[in-house]
Design an enzyme around this catalytic site. Structure first.
Site, mmCIF file in Angstrom:
data_model
loop_
_atom_site.group_PDB
_atom_site.id
_atom_site.type_symbol
_atom_site.label_atom_id
_atom_site.label_comp_id
_atom_site.label_asym_id
_atom_site.label_seq_id
_atom_site.Cartn_x
_atom_site.Cartn_y
_atom_site.Cartn_z
ATOM 1 N N ARG A 60 11.817 29.103 1.166
ATOM 2 C CA ARG A 60 10.742 28.341 0.514
ATOM 3 C C ARG A 60 9.381 28.614 1.138
ATOM 4 O O ARG A 60 8.368 28.641 0.442
ATOM 5 C CB ARG A 60 11.029 26.848 0.622
ATOM 6 C CG ARG A 60 12.011 26.402 -0.412
ATOM 7 C CD ARG A 60 12.314 24.927 -0.273
ATOM 8 N NE ARG A 60 13.298 24.606 -1.279
ATOM 9 C CZ ARG A 60 13.020 23.957 -2.404
ATOM 10 N NH1 ARG A 60 11.817 23.504 -2.634
ATOM 11 N NH2 ARG A 60 13.955 23.747 -3.292
ATOM 12 N N LEU A 88 5.974 21.026 -1.649
ATOM 13 C CA LEU A 88 5.195 22.142 -1.104
ATOM 14 C C LEU A 88 5.371 22.176 0.415
ATOM 15 O O LEU A 88 5.285 21.157 1.090
ATOM 16 C CB LEU A 88 3.721 21.970 -1.470
ATOM 17 C CG LEU A 88 3.435 22.170 -2.958
ATOM 18 C CD1 LEU A 88 2.047 21.658 -3.322
ATOM 19 C CD2 LEU A 88 3.596 23.642 -3.357
ATOM 20 N N ASN A 102 -1.604 15.452 -6.997
ATOM 21 C CA ASN A 102 -0.407 15.379 -7.834
ATOM 22 C C ASN A 102 -0.539 14.185 -8.773
ATOM 23 O O ASN A 102 -1.216 13.201 -8.454
ATOM 24 C CB ASN A 102 0.819 15.189 -6.929
ATOM 25 C CG ASN A 102 2.119 15.107 -7.714
ATOM 26 O OD1 ASN A 102 2.343 15.885 -8.645
ATOM 27 N ND2 ASN A 102 2.973 14.165 -7.351
ATOM 28 N N HIS A 104 1.871 11.370 -10.720
ATOM 29 C CA HIS A 104 3.231 10.845 -10.583
ATOM 30 C C HIS A 104 3.439 9.693 -11.570
ATOM 31 O O HIS A 104 2.576 8.819 -11.701
ATOM 32 C CB HIS A 104 3.432 10.344 -9.149
ATOM 33 C CG HIS A 104 4.816 9.853 -8.891
ATOM 34 N ND1 HIS A 104 5.891 10.705 -8.707
ATOM 35 C CD2 HIS A 104 5.317 8.594 -8.825
ATOM 36 C CE1 HIS A 104 6.983 9.990 -8.525
ATOM 37 N NE2 HIS A 104 6.670 8.710 -8.594
ATOM 38 N N ASP A 136 0.681 15.315 0.632
ATOM 39 C CA ASP A 136 0.953 15.694 2.020
ATOM 40 C C ASP A 136 2.385 16.198 2.081
ATOM 41 O O ASP A 136 3.011 16.417 1.039
ATOM 42 C CB ASP A 136 0.670 14.521 2.980
ATOM 43 C CG ASP A 136 1.553 13.316 2.700
ATOM 44 O OD1 ASP A 136 2.583 13.465 2.007
ATOM 45 O OD2 ASP A 136 1.219 12.222 3.194
ATOM 46 N N ALA A 137 2.927 16.380 3.298
ATOM 47 C CA ALA A 137 4.246 17.010 3.404
ATOM 48 C C ALA A 137 5.388 16.073 3.000
ATOM 49 O O ALA A 137 6.532 16.497 2.884
ATOM 50 C CB ALA A 137 4.463 17.540 4.820
ATOM 51 N N GLY A 138 5.106 14.788 2.769
ATOM 52 C CA GLY A 138 6.151 13.852 2.370
ATOM 53 C C GLY A 138 6.404 13.875 0.866
ATOM 54 O O GLY A 138 5.790 14.647 0.125
HETATM 55 C C1 GRF Z 1 4.667 13.979 -15.615
HETATM 56 O O1 GRF Z 1 5.053 12.711 -16.080
HETATM 57 C C2 GRF Z 1 4.386 13.948 -14.141
HETATM 58 O O2 GRF Z 1 3.912 12.718 -13.696
HETATM 59 C C3 GRF Z 1 5.749 14.193 -13.567
HETATM 60 O O3 GRF Z 1 6.351 15.120 -14.422
HETATM 61 C C4 GRF Z 1 5.800 14.992 -15.724
HETATM 62 C C5 GRF Z 1 5.317 16.351 -16.121
HETATM 63 O O4 GRF Z 1 5.001 16.438 -17.462
HETATM 64 N N1 GRF Z 1 5.645 14.631 -12.196
HETATM 65 P P1 GRF Z 1 4.263 17.719 -18.073
HETATM 66 O O5 GRF Z 1 5.019 18.959 -17.625
HETATM 67 O O6 GRF Z 1 2.852 17.712 -17.589
HETATM 68 O O7 GRF Z 1 4.363 17.526 -19.560
#
Ligand code: GRF
Length: 183
Positions: A60, A88, A102, A104, A136-138
């Site tokens: 990785r 990552l 990111n 989420h 971050d790394a978590g």
């Molecule tokens: C999103 O809901 C994001 O929050 C999650 O995965 C989904 C990705 O959707 N990590 P897309 O590939 O942008 O349609």
């Protein structure tokens, strides 16, 4: 001119599309898999894109460094994980200090990880949301930059709830990225 943006993807790419539609200039798109539909979206938009599957590298760390090299040859200074489903490695994060974000599908720190929407429904809570945060790394532990609430409705399925969360993500992520690019 602001910082050049690179986007990491793994799947559908609806968040990548939202960034493109919002007029965010994207210098390069990288994926951990050649099968991500997001790569076709990058193609259509004329954005350079490349897949870095794990089986092409020793480990990785090597894969992530190759991806960092490629992004940097495209001038990328800010990395946006938009549905990127691998963690990552620190060697990658060191190349873009404080400049990896990111999106989420939950109100972090609640429900981190790859199954956030499913776990939200299992927990029976009546509210969730979308979070944009620094990486971050978590696992989804970096500083939260922006959050917005989404109600969980009676009868919601993983699909229906995730669709409503995505709608919020598609507005939130471009807003935050535009601010970071200009910063
Ligand atoms: C999103 O809901 C994001 O929050 C999650 O995965 C989904 C990705 O959707 N990590 P897309 O590939 O942008 O349609």
């Amino acid at each position: 001119m602001g910082r050049r943006v690179g986007v990491l993807v793994s799947g559908e790419g609806s968040n990548l599309q939202a960034l493109l539609d919002a007029g965010v200039e994207i210098a390069a798109v990288a994926s951990n898999t050649p099968e991500a539909r997001a790569l076709a979206r990058a193609d259509l938009a004329g954005v350079p894109n490349w897949a870095f599957p794990l089986d092409g590298y020793d480990d990785r760390d090597a894969r992530d460094l190759a991806m960092a090299d490629w992004l940097q040859t495209h001038g990328v200074e800010l990395v946006v994980c938009a549905g990127y489903m691998h963690l990552l490695r620190p060697g990658f994060l060191d190349r873009f200090p404080g400049a990896v974000v990111n999106v989420h599908p939950a109100l972090l720190p609640a429900f981190p990880g790859a199954h956030a929407v499913e776990e939200t429904l299992e927990a029976g809570v009546d509210e969730t949301g979308a979070t944009v945060h620094l990486v971050d790394a978590g696992v989804d532990t970096g500083r939260v930059l922006r959050q917005e609430r989404v109600p969980v409705l009676v009868g919601d399925t993983e699909e229906s709830l995730h669709a409503r969360i995505r709608e919020v993500e598609h507005r939130l992520l471009p807003e935050v990225v535009k601010e970071l690019v200009g910063a």
